[in-house]
Design an enzyme around this catalytic site. Structure first.
Site, PDB file in Angstrom:
ATOM      1  N   LEU A  32     -23.215  11.618 -19.780  1.00 24.17           N
ATOM      2  CA  LEU A  32     -23.823  10.602 -20.635  1.00 24.17           C
ATOM      3  C   LEU A  32     -22.764   9.544 -20.917  1.00 24.17           C
ATOM      4  O   LEU A  32     -21.615   9.872 -21.234  1.00 24.17           O
ATOM      5  CB  LEU A  32     -24.302  11.208 -21.957  1.00 24.17           C
ATOM      6  CG  LEU A  32     -25.572  12.057 -21.926  1.00 24.17           C
ATOM      7  CD1 LEU A  32     -25.789  12.725 -23.282  1.00 24.17           C
ATOM      8  CD2 LEU A  32     -26.795  11.220 -21.557  1.00 24.17           C
ATOM      9  N   ASP A  33     -23.130   8.273 -20.821  1.00 20.84           N
ATOM     10  CA  ASP A  33     -22.196   7.200 -21.138  1.00 20.84           C
ATOM     11  C   ASP A  33     -21.834   7.246 -22.622  1.00 20.84           C
ATOM     12  O   ASP A  33     -22.566   7.824 -23.430  1.00 20.84           O
ATOM     13  CB  ASP A  33     -22.820   5.849 -20.805  1.00 20.84           C
ATOM     14  CG  ASP A  33     -22.954   5.627 -19.311  1.00 20.84           C
ATOM     15  OD1 ASP A  33     -22.281   6.336 -18.546  1.00 20.84           O
ATOM     16  OD2 ASP A  33     -23.738   4.740 -18.910  1.00 20.84           O
ATOM     17  N   PRO A  34     -20.718   6.611 -23.007  1.00 14.81           N
ATOM     18  CA  PRO A  34     -20.328   6.624 -24.421  1.00 14.81           C
ATOM     19  C   PRO A  34     -21.429   6.152 -25.369  1.00 14.81           C
ATOM     20  O   PRO A  34     -21.595   6.728 -26.454  1.00 14.81           O
ATOM     21  CB  PRO A  34     -19.132   5.670 -24.445  1.00 14.81           C
ATOM     22  CG  PRO A  34     -18.516   5.833 -23.093  1.00 14.81           C
ATOM     23  CD  PRO A  34     -19.683   5.991 -22.148  1.00 14.81           C
TER      24      PRO A  34
END
Length: 332
Positions: free
Chosen positions: A72-74
């Site tokens: 998951l991206d930040p």
């Protein structure tokens, strides 16, 4: 808390964590690794606390393998599947499973990353867009669709990430390969209108960056022109652009940001993602709906244990270990 029977220790397994927005998936895994390395649940007690040496420098030995089943991206929060020991061999199956997301689109502004962490590319009219118009366009993005990954993505072409072509103004060697994906369900779960606290990013692409992006994109379509479009309808000084929340169930490989980006274009505007939550990855979920669903553990279970491990119970388990045991899927 009821006791859960365990096989002989140490064990291998899978469990879900609710990743918060902000940190990277890798940092979340590393923080859990630090706890797992010292836990008799996953590590032979004889190995706990052992120090390994590499080129003369002492370092804490990594006693067990750990990984995650889909980054998951930040910006994103939600389900992150963690595998420990033999559980890491099961993680590949979560890359190809069905996933569910809840995301918020903010209209009238396009960014290079298609989300609020990027820079503004252009601004467009949004006042004409209402819930009915968005609802009427959802069918275009439901079912089996062909999706072209964004040029600002980490996908590589001839060994170089696409975003490097865009940033340096290098023409693409060939068109970005489209991919077949399936959107099983796509719905508006809340129309926020202008009643929200979201705002556009504060940083825009410079003229040089815009020129580079346009140059890279003209290699695919020589009619591309990137420029702002004025809003023809009156906008009050403090009025915020409209936003809405989507829920979708999608196949592996689907770009949620691209759906938001393309949907905003379909209604004659532009848009970007301001919130993104993965609510399901396979059988790991935030809210159980099916018999075999496994609920994810709040991130606070691990962050609090990092700051203060707490007291062991009568069986010798620390609070975080007991929480994991309750939700752990054993892998033999």
């Amino acid at each position: 808390m009821p006791k859960v029977p365990l096989p002989a220790l140490p064990v291998s397994g899978l469990f879900g964590v609710v990743k918060p927005s902000g940190p990277t998936s890798m940092s979340v895994v590393n923080d859990i690794q630090n706890l797992v390395n010292k836990s008799k649940l996953f590590v032979d007690e004889s190995k706990i606390g052992k120090v390994a040496r590499k080129k003369g420098r002492p370092r804490l030995q990594k006693n067990v393998k750990i990984g995650q089943g889909g980054t998951l991206d930040p910006l994103a929060d939600g389900v992150l599947v963690i595998g420990v020991g033999k559980g890491t061999k099961e993680l590949a199956s979560f890359l190809d499973c069905t996933k569910e997301y809840v995301t918020t689109c903010l209209l009238g502004c396009e960014t290079d990353s298609y989300d609020s962490k990027g820079k503004i590319v252009r601004k467009t009219p949004w006042k004409h867009v209402d819930e009915a118009l968005v609802q009427a366009k959802l069918a275009q993005f439901t079912g089996q669709i062909i999706q072209t990954p964004p040029i600002f993505s980490a996908l590589k072409m001839d060994g170089m990430p696409l975003y490097e072509y865009a940033r340096k103004g290098i023409p693409l060697p060939r068109p970005i390969a489209p991919r077949d994906v399936t959107v099983h369900n796509l719905e508006i779960v809340k129309w926020l209108g202008t009643d929200h606290s979201f705002s556009y990013p504060t940083e825009s692409l410079s003229n040089d960056e815009l020129h580079a992006l346009e140059k890279a994109m003209k290699s695919l379509d020589d009619q591309v022109e990137i420029k702002d479009e004025p809003e023809p309808l009156p906008v009050a000084p403090e009025e915020r652009p409209s936003a809405f929340v989507l829920k979708m169930k999608v196949s592996s490989g689907t770009y949620v940001r691209s759906i938001v980006h393309d949907l905003a274009h379909a209604v004659g505007s532009s848009g970007h993602v301001v919130t993104l939550q993965r609510s399901r990855q396979g059988r790991f979920v935030l809210q159980p709906e099916e018999e075999d669903d496994r609920i994810c553990l709040p991130w606070e279970v691990f962050s609090e244990a990092t700051d203060e491990p707490g007291e062991a119970d009568e069986d010798g388990w620390l609070p975080w270990e007991r929480e994991v045991i309750q939700q752990l899927e054993i892998v033999q």
